[in-house]
Scaffold this active site. Sequence first.
Site, PDB file in Angstrom:
ATOM      1  N   ARG A  55       0.806  -1.215   0.000  1.00 42.25           N
ATOM      2  CA  ARG A  55       0.000   0.000   0.000  1.00 42.25           C
ATOM      3  C   ARG A  55       0.842   1.269   0.000  1.00 42.25           C
ATOM      4  O   ARG A  55       0.450   2.270  -0.574  1.00 42.25           O
ATOM      5  CB  ARG A  55      -0.934   0.003   1.213  1.00 42.25           C
ATOM      6  CG  ARG A  55      -2.119  -0.954   1.067  1.00 42.25           C
ATOM      7  CD  ARG A  55      -3.035  -0.890   2.254  1.00 42.25           C
ATOM      8  NE  ARG A  55      -2.379  -1.395   3.463  1.00 42.25           N
ATOM      9  CZ  ARG A  55      -2.985  -1.515   4.643  1.00 42.25           C
ATOM     10  NH1 ARG A  55      -4.250  -1.152   4.773  1.00 42.25           N
ATOM     11  NH2 ARG A  55      -2.339  -1.996   5.680  1.00 42.25           N
ATOM     12  N   GLY A 145       1.947 -21.472  10.991  1.00 42.88           N
ATOM     13  CA  GLY A 145       3.236 -20.817  10.775  1.00 42.88           C
ATOM     14  C   GLY A 145       4.316 -21.721  10.229  1.00 42.88           C
ATOM     15  O   GLY A 145       4.246 -22.199   9.098  1.00 42.88           O
ATOM     16  N   LYS A 216      -8.282 -22.135  10.071  1.00 44.02           N
ATOM     17  CA  LYS A 216      -7.203 -23.110   9.924  1.00 44.02           C
ATOM     18  C   LYS A 216      -7.718 -24.546  10.026  1.00 44.02           C
ATOM     19  O   LYS A 216      -7.329 -25.414   9.231  1.00 44.02           O
ATOM     20  CB  LYS A 216      -6.138 -22.841  10.987  1.00 44.02           C
ATOM     21  CG  LYS A 216      -5.454 -21.490  10.825  1.00 44.02           C
ATOM     22  CD  LYS A 216      -4.601 -21.126  12.025  1.00 44.02           C
ATOM     23  CE  LYS A 216      -3.976 -19.759  11.878  1.00 44.02           C
ATOM     24  NZ  LYS A 216      -3.242 -19.323  13.087  1.00 44.02           N
ATOM     25  N   GLY A 313       4.841 -15.164  13.038  1.00 43.91           N
ATOM     26  CA  GLY A 313       6.104 -14.424  13.049  1.00 43.91           C
ATOM     27  C   GLY A 313       6.794 -14.481  11.702  1.00 43.91           C
ATOM     28  O   GLY A 313       6.512 -15.348  10.867  1.00 43.91           O
TER      29      GLY A 313
END
Length: 441
Positions: A55, A145, A216, A313
């Site tokens: 953006r 992750g 998920k 992360g």
Amino acid sequence: MSVDDKGKKELPPLKVAIAGLGTVGVGVLRVLTEQADLISERAGRPIQVVAVSARNAQADRGVDLAPFRWFDDATVMAREADADVVVELIGGAEGVARKVCETALDSGRHVVTANKALLAHHVISLAEKAEVAGLGLFYEAAVAGGIPIIKALREGLAANRVRSVKGILNGTCNYILTTMRETGREFSDVLIEAQELGYAEADPSFDIDGVDAAHKIALLASLAFGEQVDFDSIVIQGIRHVTALDITFATELGYRVKLIAHTERFDGCVETRVEPVLVPVSAPLSHVEGVYNAVLVEGDLVGTSLYVGRGAGAGPTASSVVADLIDIARGRFTPVFGVPSGDLSASVLCENSAPDRGERYYVRLMVTDRPGVFADIAAALRDEAVSMESIIQHGRNPGETVALVMVLHDTPEDAVTRAVRRIGSLHEIVEPPRVMRIGRF
């Protein structure tokens, strides 16, 4: 294709365009740069970022974007960039993220995404596009992750009939519940701390209300059972109502409270849930703490296998994104759910009221201590054929409010629901009863 000085044929680089330069997008750039030699060796050729989009072109992201072609519009990039693969790291089930993935596939480019919300709602249509075009749709980073659970289910456990998948799939909730247990603090206080530490978003609703974990487990359920699991059929309950008092009682009873995403097949039907569960301290999942994720898979051949690691992360998620890019570079393609999307059957939902589906429950009541109130509670349980296994009440203060905790024997859910509704209507019950399932692990 060129030939090196040893006569070995060198493949051209795999060219990548990245849409979204947040924590994960920047993480992917860094991994591809800092681990370039290792990745090239494992991929059989270089993996080269050629274009990026976000953006704000002026934001300081701590990485040099000069080598890459910048696109203000990620959808235009997906259509026009000189790339083999588009990596979508924007997020969201609709809008730009969806357009980027659809445009990339329509333009003959593979897609790698970490977007569980998009996939939970639109994976079938995207998979069909990919299959028709002979392209790959990869999503290892969308669930847990850095834990390679997608590859484990789709490839490593391909010979198994999976019976169940249970997991801690949201690090924000796991951090909050862990900290509440360790410190005795209340939910609202720990949530503020999680936001200050960057573990929770400014608007944490998707996490704490269980929606993120539901996205998920919807993907894992479809992958595990080869069936289309309707997201709207998932029973979702978050952790807002869990109190320090509940966690203290759970500890006394030999349990830890965890937000568990659970999908299981019963005789041709599938049940999928996200809810706070009392997990026995003897079970491996009870020891998964803080921001860590874990997935427990039960297969008919391997029995139970456990996968644990960081669920979010820059490093862990980028690791999964790059693993998918290496598969593409090597030409390793597997259908999104291990079978063509057209071969997926519609999932049949289990009936919660089935008599052989009984489970144990934790029920906490805040009761005005008056003569006869326990008899009224017992009558409500008796009338619904609900049996108590044990009861805890510390102290007695006539006329004042006390906590009363019941552990119920195996009971169908609908019977527990009716009994608790009747108990909650008693004048002496001063706040809504708190009910949590006691898990089997």
